[in-house]
Write a protein that holds these residues in place. Structure first.
Motif, PDB file in Angstrom:
ATOM      1  N   GLN A 163       0.795  -1.221   0.000  1.00 19.54           N
ATOM      2  CA  GLN A 163       0.000   0.000   0.000  1.00 19.54           C
ATOM      3  C   GLN A 163       0.832   1.279   0.000  1.00 19.54           C
ATOM      4  O   GLN A 163       0.410   2.303  -0.495  1.00 19.54           O
ATOM      5  CB  GLN A 163      -1.001   0.002   1.171  1.00 19.54           C
ATOM      6  CG  GLN A 163      -0.421  -0.126   2.553  1.00 19.54           C
ATOM      7  CD  GLN A 163      -0.343  -1.569   3.009  1.00 19.54           C
ATOM      8  OE1 GLN A 163      -0.143  -2.483   2.215  1.00 19.54           O
ATOM      9  NE2 GLN A 163      -0.481  -1.789   4.303  1.00 19.54           N
ATOM     10  N   GLY A 185      -3.719  -0.422  -1.152  1.00 20.92           N
ATOM     11  CA  GLY A 185      -4.080   0.859  -0.552  1.00 20.92           C
ATOM     12  C   GLY A 185      -4.585   0.690   0.856  1.00 20.92           C
ATOM     13  O   GLY A 185      -4.935  -0.414   1.279  1.00 20.92           O
ATOM     14  N   ILE A 194      -3.131   5.301  -1.666  1.00 17.49           N
ATOM     15  CA  ILE A 194      -3.191   4.251  -2.691  1.00 17.49           C
ATOM     16  C   ILE A 194      -1.907   4.272  -3.518  1.00 17.49           C
ATOM     17  O   ILE A 194      -1.530   5.310  -4.062  1.00 17.49           O
ATOM     18  CB  ILE A 194      -4.403   4.452  -3.621  1.00 17.49           C
ATOM     19  CG1 ILE A 194      -5.708   4.436  -2.806  1.00 17.49           C
ATOM     20  CG2 ILE A 194      -4.447   3.364  -4.698  1.00 17.49           C
ATOM     21  CD1 ILE A 194      -6.934   4.827  -3.609  1.00 17.49           C
ATOM     22  N   VAL A 218      -1.256  -0.251  -8.464  1.00 15.34           N
ATOM     23  CA  VAL A 218      -2.554  -0.342  -9.144  1.00 15.34           C
ATOM     24  C   VAL A 218      -2.317  -0.634 -10.635  1.00 15.34           C
ATOM     25  O   VAL A 218      -2.968  -1.503 -11.220  1.00 15.34           O
ATOM     26  CB  VAL A 218      -3.346   0.981  -8.965  1.00 15.34           C
ATOM     27  CG1 VAL A 218      -4.528   1.041  -9.914  1.00 15.34           C
ATOM     28  CG2 VAL A 218      -3.812   1.116  -7.518  1.00 15.34           C
ATOM     29  N   CYS A 222      -7.975  -3.076  -0.729  1.00 19.37           N
ATOM     30  CA  CYS A 222      -7.610  -1.857  -0.003  1.00 19.37           C
ATOM     31  C   CYS A 222      -8.069  -2.077   1.427  1.00 19.37           C
ATOM     32  O   CYS A 222      -9.173  -2.580   1.646  1.00 19.37           O
ATOM     33  CB  CYS A 222      -8.307  -0.658  -0.628  1.00 19.37           C
ATOM     34  SG  CYS A 222      -8.025   0.872   0.278  1.00 19.37           S
ATOM     35  N   ALA A 250      -8.525   1.305  -8.871  1.00 24.05           N
ATOM     36  CA  ALA A 250      -8.301   2.597  -8.205  1.00 24.05           C
ATOM     37  C   ALA A 250      -9.617   3.157  -7.649  1.00 24.05           C
ATOM     38  O   ALA A 250      -9.659   3.667  -6.521  1.00 24.05           O
ATOM     39  CB  ALA A 250      -7.668   3.587  -9.187  1.00 24.05           C
ATOM     40  N   ALA A 300     -10.538   1.139  -4.576  1.00 26.00           N
ATOM     41  CA  ALA A 300      -9.622   1.430  -3.472  1.00 26.00           C
ATOM     42  C   ALA A 300      -9.944   2.798  -2.875  1.00 26.00           C
ATOM     43  O   ALA A 300      -9.849   2.993  -1.657  1.00 26.00           O
ATOM     44  CB  ALA A 300      -8.180   1.370  -3.956  1.00 26.00           C
ATOM     45  N   MET A 360     -10.561   3.501   0.922  1.00 26.17           N
ATOM     46  CA  MET A 360      -9.643   4.399   1.628  1.00 26.17           C
ATOM     47  C   MET A 360     -10.422   5.499   2.348  1.00 26.17           C
ATOM     48  O   MET A 360     -10.205   5.767   3.534  1.00 26.17           O
ATOM     49  CB  MET A 360      -8.670   5.004   0.609  1.00 26.17           C
ATOM     50  CG  MET A 360      -7.756   6.064   1.174  1.00 26.17           C
ATOM     51  SD  MET A 360      -6.653   6.748  -0.076  1.00 26.17           S
ATOM     52  CE  MET A 360      -7.753   7.865  -0.952  1.00 26.17           C
ATOM     53  N   ARG A 381       1.650   7.905  -5.724  1.00 25.11           N
ATOM     54  CA  ARG A 381       0.814   7.435  -4.615  1.00 25.11           C
ATOM     55  C   ARG A 381      -0.243   8.484  -4.289  1.00 25.11           C
ATOM     56  O   ARG A 381       0.084   9.651  -4.116  1.00 25.11           O
ATOM     57  CB  ARG A 381       1.703   7.185  -3.400  1.00 25.11           C
ATOM     58  CG  ARG A 381       0.964   6.722  -2.165  1.00 25.11           C
ATOM     59  CD  ARG A 381       1.872   5.890  -1.255  1.00 25.11           C
ATOM     60  NE  ARG A 381       3.078   6.614  -0.847  1.00 25.11           N
ATOM     61  CZ  ARG A 381       3.182   7.285   0.297  1.00 25.11           C
ATOM     62  NH1 ARG A 381       2.184   7.333   1.145  1.00 25.11           N
ATOM     63  NH2 ARG A 381       4.305   7.897   0.604  1.00 25.11           N
TER      64      ARG A 381
END
Lengths: 453, 89
Positions: A120, A151, A157, A162, A191, A386, A389, A393, A443
């Motif tokens: 992550q 993530g 993330i 990814v 994630c 993404a 995640a 997140m 990130r």
């Protein structure tokens, strides 16, 4: 004296409503198997799993007989293999996959999870090598599950990961194209991955866990649906929530009992009970049908997210008092190909990936077991990862992506995996390109929610 | 150690006799029996003491289920723990 009504209710739950223990999963730490020589490390891994899990299957079968409750899966989750691979410079981590496969055959467990990497915040030694070996590892083994955590709420993330995972998912499907791309069904991108999840494909044994531990995952969508169906159609939604809570309590008590018995007989500490509603493709064992029983014409229609949010919350509230330790994913799962109601809704076009994404904001996991067209680019898969995640997140919850690119097939075609993984239609994906975004890498910074201290 | 035997099926002569003699053959003591007949469906619940059982409990469970199949009945033998944990706090 036990009341007749209670006895008959329990038997009806098991016989007619598919109540079962979905999995007894033994978590095994492999940190003491680290060795700079990969062959030696792989041999230690095999020996340790065979030693710790030698009685897992017979003991679980014995409990199944004693209590009369089916225990569907006996599984093992191990320390993320990337941690072991990091010590072996320049070698191919796939040797660990072979060792795990051999151990699963020796012990008779259904799956071993933990061909995993936790990246992550960035890649450590062994992480990239392991991720690159995942497609071959899943193609060349049968009982191994892989997962990669890309993530977390605390770390943000890792967009480089990814990007890499988009390519990895696609390649995994390509290498198993002759078997309905089943490799991708054993690979999940997470994630906020929990350390003690007993469910596949995301199970691994976290680094803070004890040497060996027993985690249990319960099931029972059919029982919940049946309980709701007995309520009058004009019952308030709060009454439905109460019914779900009471049912979840009973299901979880059973999970707790099995976990305590397994822990005692195996002389391994009890970890957690995962309070999940895990569907199977069998008729009457569907989370979608619970939502429909609440009053939706079809899963995926307007109102689905609200019903699922209530279901997910009520399951946790009902279950939490029934177990001494609750953990894992805990909530309602929405794996499309593993749920008869979801399969029907996806076939009819009522359930779309966009709606599923909204549902993942309130359910316990994420975009799970979704067949997508084979010509979807790795960048689009990365962007799906993404998006998921980001939901995990920001909401401090676990989210995951387990999509299966159906190589050579297009939307409306079908893939069939058989068994608990089920099968279902290939779903339409938005094909506008996110390529530049994905290629940026870097990130995504951790959200403000991460600053809780 | 107690177990619960439930028998459900079409009512015929000698169901109770078959199940209770099976219990006796394995040194399982029947401590309580309730039975009802709803229309022509037979439904019986037996509480048994299995602490002196002379065979493996798993074998007992399988054999009971087999007797059920032979007589068109559904016979379940389950440890009382599952009912206590599910229905008692």
């Amino acid at each position: 004296m036990i009341e007749t009504r209670d006895i008959l209710e329990t038997i009806q739950m098991i016989e007619d409503e598919h109540l079962d223990i979905r999995t007894v999963t033994m978590g095994i730490s492999l940190t003491d198997c680290i060795d700079p020589c990969m062959d030696k490390a792989a041999a230690k891994v095999y020996d340790k799993i065979c030693f710790c899990a030698q009685n897992l299957v017979p003991v679980a079968n014995g409990i199944e007989k004693e209590l009369g409750i089916p225990i569907i899966n006996k599984r093992v989750a191990v320390t993320p293999i990337a941690i072991l691979a990091g010590a072996c410079k320049g070698e191919d981590p796939i040797k660990f996959a072979y060792a795990l496969e051999k151990a699963s055959r020796e012990t008779g467990v259904n799956f071993i999870g933990g061909y995993s990497a936790l990246v992550q915040k960035g890649f450590a030694a062994g992480d990239k090598e392991l991720i690159r070996s995942i497609p071959r590892a899943l193609a060349e083994t049968e009982h191994i599950c892989a997962s990669v955590n890309i993530g977390s709420t605390k770390a943000g993330i890792n967009m480089d990961a990814v990007r890499l995972m988009g390519e990895t998912v696609k390649e995994t499907a390509l290498l198993t194209a002759d078997r309905d791309c089943i490799g991708a069904a054993k690979l999940v991108v997470l994630c906020n991955a929990p350390d003690d999840n007993p469910f596949m494909a995301g199970a691994f044994h976290g680094v803070g866990e004890p040497d060996c531990v027993i985690n249990v995952g319960v099931s029972g969508p059919g029982v919940v649906r049946s309980a709701i169906s007995k309520a009058p159609k004009d019952a308030g939604i709060n009454e439905i929530a109460d019914i779900i809570k009471k049912t979840a309590f009973k299901i979880t008590r059973m999970g707790q009992l099995v976990a305590m018995k397994a822990s005692e007989k195996l002389q391994v500490p009890f970890g957690i009970v995962d309070l999940s509603l895990a569907p199977t493709p069998a008729i009457g064992d569907s989370v979608a049908h619970i939502l429909e029983e609440m009053g939706l014409e079809s899963c995926g229609c307007t109102g689905t997210t609200a019903c699922l949010a209530m279901l997910n919350d009520a399951v946790k509230k009902g279950g939490v008092m029934a177990s001494s330790h609750v953990g894992g994913l805990s909530g309602a799962f929405i794996p499309v190909t593993e749920d008869a109601g979801m399969i029907d809704a996806a076939r009819s076009g009522c359930l779309t990936i966009e709606k599923l994404e909204a549902m993942t904001a309130v359910c316990s996991v994420g975009l799970d077991m979704i067949n997508i067209p084979g010509d979807v680019t790795p960048e689009i898969i990365s962007a799906i990862i993404a998006d998921e995640a980001a939901i995990g997140m920001v909401n401090s919850k676990t989210t995951a992506v387990r999509v299966i690119p159906a190589i050579g097939k297009k939307a409306g075609d079908e893939l069939n995996f058989g068994g608990l993984l089920g099968g279902g239609p290939v779903m339409k994906v938005n094909t506008a390109s996110p390529e530049i975004f994905i290629k940026r890498g870097g990130r995504i910074p951790a959200p403000i929610q991460s600053l809780k201290n | 150690m107690k177990a619960v035997i439930t028998v459900v099926g079409k009512d015929t002569v000698g169901i109770l006799a078959k199940i209770s003699s099976f219990c006796a053959n394995h040194n399982v003591n029947v401590t309580d029996v309730t039975q009802t007949i709803l229309q022509d469906m037979f439904c019986m619940i037996m509480m048994c003491d299995i602490s002196k059982i002379d065979c493996d409990f798993g074998v007992f469970v399988d054999t009971a289920a087999e007797i059920g199949t032979q007589n068109n009945l559904r016979v379940h033998v389950m440890h009382e723990d599952i009912f206590n944990s599910m229905h008692r706090i």
